[in-house]
Scaffold this motif. Structure first.
Motif, PDB file in Angstrom:
ATOM      1  N   VAL A 213       0.868  -0.878   0.281  1.00 53.22           N
ATOM      2  CA  VAL A 213       0.322  -0.062  -0.422  1.00 53.22           C
ATOM      3  C   VAL A 213       1.438   0.938  -0.106  1.00 53.22           C
ATOM      4  CG1 VAL A 213      -2.232   1.195   0.625  1.00 53.22           C
ATOM      5  CG2 VAL A 213      -1.941  -1.466   1.149  1.00 53.22           C
ATOM      6  N   LYS A 214       0.586   1.933   0.799  1.00 49.43           N
ATOM      7  CA  LYS A 214       1.439   3.286   0.587  1.00 49.43           C
ATOM      8  C   LYS A 214       2.780   3.375   1.164  1.00 49.43           C
ATOM      9  CE  LYS A 214      -2.310   6.169   2.776  1.00 49.43           C
ATOM     10  NZ  LYS A 214      -3.369   7.237   3.479  1.00 49.43           N
ATOM     11  N   ALA A 215       2.997   2.276   1.182  1.00 49.44           N
ATOM     12  CA  ALA A 215       4.843   1.889   2.530  1.00 49.44           C
ATOM     13  C   ALA A 215       5.754   1.809   1.188  1.00 49.44           C
ATOM     14  CB  ALA A 215       4.771   1.140   3.287  1.00 49.44           C
ATOM     15  N   TYR A 216       4.691   1.211  -0.046  1.00 42.95           N
ATOM     16  CA  TYR A 216       5.143   0.833  -1.796  1.00 42.95           C
ATOM     17  C   TYR A 216       6.002   1.672  -2.079  1.00 42.95           C
ATOM     18  CZ  TYR A 216       6.971  -1.274  -5.407  1.00 42.95           C
ATOM     19  OH  TYR A 216       7.850  -1.861  -6.955  1.00 42.95           O
ATOM     20  N   PRO A 217       5.400   2.742  -2.058  1.00 44.15           N
ATOM     21  CA  PRO A 217       6.454   3.652  -3.237  1.00 44.15           C
ATOM     22  C   PRO A 217       6.717   4.371  -2.713  1.00 44.15           C
ATOM     23  CG  PRO A 217       3.724   3.939  -2.495  1.00 44.15           C
ATOM     24  CD  PRO A 217       3.636   3.070  -2.396  1.00 44.15           C
ATOM     25  N   GLU A 218       6.858   4.373  -0.773  1.00 42.69           N
ATOM     26  CA  GLU A 218       7.637   5.587  -0.437  1.00 42.69           C
ATOM     27  C   GLU A 218       8.816   4.695  -0.657  1.00 42.69           C
ATOM     28  OE1 GLU A 218       5.819   5.989   3.131  1.00 42.69           O
ATOM     29  OE2 GLU A 218       3.624   7.190   2.095  1.00 42.69           O
ATOM     30  N   ALA A 219       8.921   3.384   0.121  1.00 41.69           N
ATOM     31  CA  ALA A 219       9.980   2.607   0.080  1.00 41.69           C
ATOM     32  C   ALA A 219      11.350   3.193  -0.881  1.00 41.69           C
ATOM     33  CB  ALA A 219       9.948   1.193   0.545  1.00 41.69           C
ATOM     34  N   VAL A 220      10.421   2.797  -2.530  1.00 43.75           N
ATOM     35  CA  VAL A 220      11.518   2.676  -3.826  1.00 43.75           C
ATOM     36  C   VAL A 220      11.600   4.130  -4.143  1.00 43.75           C
ATOM     37  CG1 VAL A 220      10.102   2.735  -6.295  1.00 43.75           C
ATOM     38  CG2 VAL A 220       9.971   0.953  -4.617  1.00 43.75           C
ATOM     39  N   ALA A 221      10.684   5.233  -3.673  1.00 41.74           N
ATOM     40  CA  ALA A 221      11.822   7.363  -3.463  1.00 41.74           C
ATOM     41  C   ALA A 221      12.346   7.078  -3.203  1.00 41.74           C
ATOM     42  CB  ALA A 221      10.186   7.260  -3.040  1.00 41.74           C
ATOM     43  N   LYS A 222      12.349   6.422  -1.859  1.00 46.49           N
ATOM     44  CA  LYS A 222      14.178   6.214  -0.931  1.00 46.49           C
ATOM     45  C   LYS A 222      14.866   5.919  -1.323  1.00 46.49           C
ATOM     46  CE  LYS A 222      11.443   8.038   2.785  1.00 46.49           C
ATOM     47  NZ  LYS A 222      10.688   7.720   4.500  1.00 46.49           N
ATOM     48  N   GLY A 223      14.666   4.830  -3.089  1.00 47.43           N
ATOM     49  CA  GLY A 223      15.778   3.575  -3.821  1.00 47.43           C
ATOM     50  C   GLY A 223      16.394   3.089  -2.860  1.00 47.43           C
ATOM     51  N   ALA A 224      15.323   1.815  -1.944  1.00 50.09           N
ATOM     52  CA  ALA A 224      14.700   0.480  -1.950  1.00 50.09           C
ATOM     53  C   ALA A 224      14.492  -0.115  -3.330  1.00 50.09           C
ATOM     54  CB  ALA A 224      13.609   0.077  -1.364  1.00 50.09           C
ATOM     55  N   ARG A 225      15.553  -0.837  -3.268  1.00 50.06           N
ATOM     56  CA  ARG A 225      15.331  -2.172  -4.582  1.00 50.06           C
ATOM     57  C   ARG A 225      14.520  -3.227  -4.298  1.00 50.06           C
ATOM     58  NH1 ARG A 225      19.410  -5.867  -5.036  1.00 50.06           N
ATOM     59  NH2 ARG A 225      20.808  -5.589  -3.796  1.00 50.06           N
ATOM     60  N   VAL A 226      14.149  -3.550  -5.421  1.00 48.72           N
ATOM     61  CA  VAL A 226      13.189  -4.530  -5.637  1.00 48.72           C
ATOM     62  C   VAL A 226      13.136  -6.247  -5.958  1.00 48.72           C
ATOM     63  CG1 VAL A 226      10.432  -5.451  -5.816  1.00 48.72           C
ATOM     64  CG2 VAL A 226      10.981  -3.004  -5.831  1.00 48.72           C
ATOM     65  N   LEU A 227      13.222  -6.937  -5.062  1.00 47.91           N
ATOM     66  CA  LEU A 227      13.508  -8.347  -5.535  1.00 47.91           C
ATOM     67  C   LEU A 227      12.382  -9.079  -5.696  1.00 47.91           C
ATOM     68  CD1 LEU A 227      14.841  -9.249  -1.892  1.00 47.91           C
ATOM     69  CD2 LEU A 227      15.799  -8.078  -4.137  1.00 47.91           C
ATOM     70  N   VAL A 228      11.258  -8.793  -5.886  1.00 50.70           N
ATOM     71  CA  VAL A 228       9.988  -9.687  -6.159  1.00 50.70           C
ATOM     72  C   VAL A 228       8.648  -8.602  -6.287  1.00 50.70           C
ATOM     73  CG1 VAL A 228       9.864 -11.708  -4.126  1.00 50.70           C
ATOM     74  CG2 VAL A 228       8.721 -11.982  -5.985  1.00 50.70           C
ATOM     75  N   HIS A 229       8.097  -8.811  -6.726  1.00 43.29           N
ATOM     76  CA  HIS A 229       6.247  -8.465  -6.613  1.00 43.29           C
ATOM     77  C   HIS A 229       4.906  -9.701  -6.361  1.00 43.29           C
ATOM     78  CE1 HIS A 229       6.998  -4.555  -7.568  1.00 43.29           C
ATOM     79  NE2 HIS A 229       8.086  -4.449  -8.748  1.00 43.29           N
ATOM     80  N   GLY A 230       4.299  -9.649  -5.750  1.00 47.05           N
ATOM     81  CA  GLY A 230       3.422 -10.064  -5.788  1.00 47.05           C
ATOM     82  C   GLY A 230       2.914 -10.785  -6.958  1.00 47.05           C
TER      83      GLY A 230
END
Length: 355
Positions: A213-230
């Motif tokens: 939810v809200k946490a996901y775009p905020e994390a990505v905006a801060k540079g988090a790297r994604v391993l996998v999506h649902g």
């Protein structure tokens, strides 16, 4: 090669601040002489009071509140609406169900399974099918720090991962571990709500985090790297609407009016999403601008329409329940026939008046 590994390193979109499928759907309904049960014993909407969670500043329910749409439509069946407070999570909403201030709630199958395992007094009456269009922005992700040595789900063995307990995050993590062939007992699940998860991830107290939810775009905006999506997995955890059994039995018409309004406004938001953003305020902490507003608008265009729950949806409920039982998240068996409610049949086939 596991799908999680194949997709690592690939850029991903971000979910809208208020995902149409999940965060704008929090609401409650209580009726007549009994705030918990819905009041009255006759079928239909007469005497029902829909007590809805505050919808925030965006989405179909925010628009409905501003325009008085639910008030007008519910009046045709003798029902009314009250707008109440907001809840940070499904668990907090469940607490409101127990107190009697909420009796219709939204979320996903996963947290509903946890509730139903102990309190079989709600029924699922609507589901929203998953978004499959690859062009749609992503709505969740298993994230790590940009400089983390973790490059795939297989690397999580011996690590700590933050998830929301018995919810979407924990369900997707278990699914991803099975998909990658990683023994679940080799990964420590750290149970944190979204705000706590964000803080633990930012300070390095956990190695990874399934942000939703809200946490996901905020994390990505801060540079988090994604391993996998649902969306990379065989995700059966659909968005659902559930209500107290008493309300559905006594006032199905009032619940159907709510669902019909939500269906119509979601369809409208797909076509003209701009007017469903910054509904009340264009400035301040709840307003969005720039790239975030563009993302919210793009996400709204792909939102699927909530539909009546059907017997066939039992397979998804069983799949989520079985995964949770396999790893001890819940112990009780959830029988789909016990938790699905045929709202369409109960409320009749005549459309509600538009008022």
């Amino acid at each position: 090669m596991p799908r999680a590994h194949r997709r690592s390193g690939r850029p991903y979109g971000r979910v809208a601040a208020v995902a149409l499928a999940v965060s704008v759907l929090g609401l409650a309904a209580a009726c007549g002489t009994s705030s918990a049960a819905g009041g009255g014993s006759s079928s239909g909407g007469g005497g029902a009071v829909l007590k809805l969670q505050d919808p925030g500043n965006a989405g179909p329910l925010a628009y409905a509140k501003r325009e008085g749409i639910l008030e007008k439509r519910l009046k045709a069946v003798g029902a009314t609406v009250e707008w109440g407070g907001s809840y940070a999570s499904f668990t907090a909403t469940v607490d409101a169900v127990h107190s009697g201030s909420v009796n219709v709630l939204a979320g996903a199958i996963s947290p509903a399974v946890g509730y139903l395992a102990n309190s079989p007094d709600i029924k699922i009456f609507s589901v929203t099918d998953p978004i499959t269009d690859p062009s749609a922005p992503q709505t969740d992700g298993l994230v790590v720090k940009p400089d983390s040595p973790i490059t795939s789900v297989k690397d999580l063995a011996g690590k700590q991962v933050a998830v929301n307990k018995g919810g979407k995050g924990e369900y997707l993590l278990l699914l991803a571990l099975e998909d990658a062939g990683v023994p679940v007992d080799q990964v420590k699940r750290v149970y944190l709500n979204p705000d706590q998860g964000a803080a633990a991830f930012a300070t390095g107290k956990v190695d990874a985090w399934w942000a939703i939810v809200k946490a996901y775009p905020e994390a990505v905006a801060k540079g988090a790297r994604v391993l996998v999506h649902g969306r990379d997995l065989d995700d059966k955890d659909l968005t659902i609407l559930a209500a107290r059994d008493e309300l559905l039995r006594r006032h199905p018409e009032a619940v159907r009016v709510y669902l019909e309004v939500l269906q119509e406004l979601t369809e409208e938001a797909r076509k003209t999403p701009e007017k469903f953003e910054n509904v009340f305020l264009t400035q301040g902490p709840t307003a969005v601008t720039g790239a975030r507003l563009d993302l919210d608008i793009a996400t709204a265009r792909y939102a699927n329409i909530p539909r009546y729950a059907a017997k066939e949806d039992g397979a998804n409920i069983r799949a989520v329940s079985d995964l949770f039982r396999r790893y001890g998240v819940v112990t009780a068996e959830i029988r789909p026939d016990d938790v699905l409610f045929d709202l369409k049949a109960a409320a009749g086939s005549t459309p509600a008046a538009s008022g």
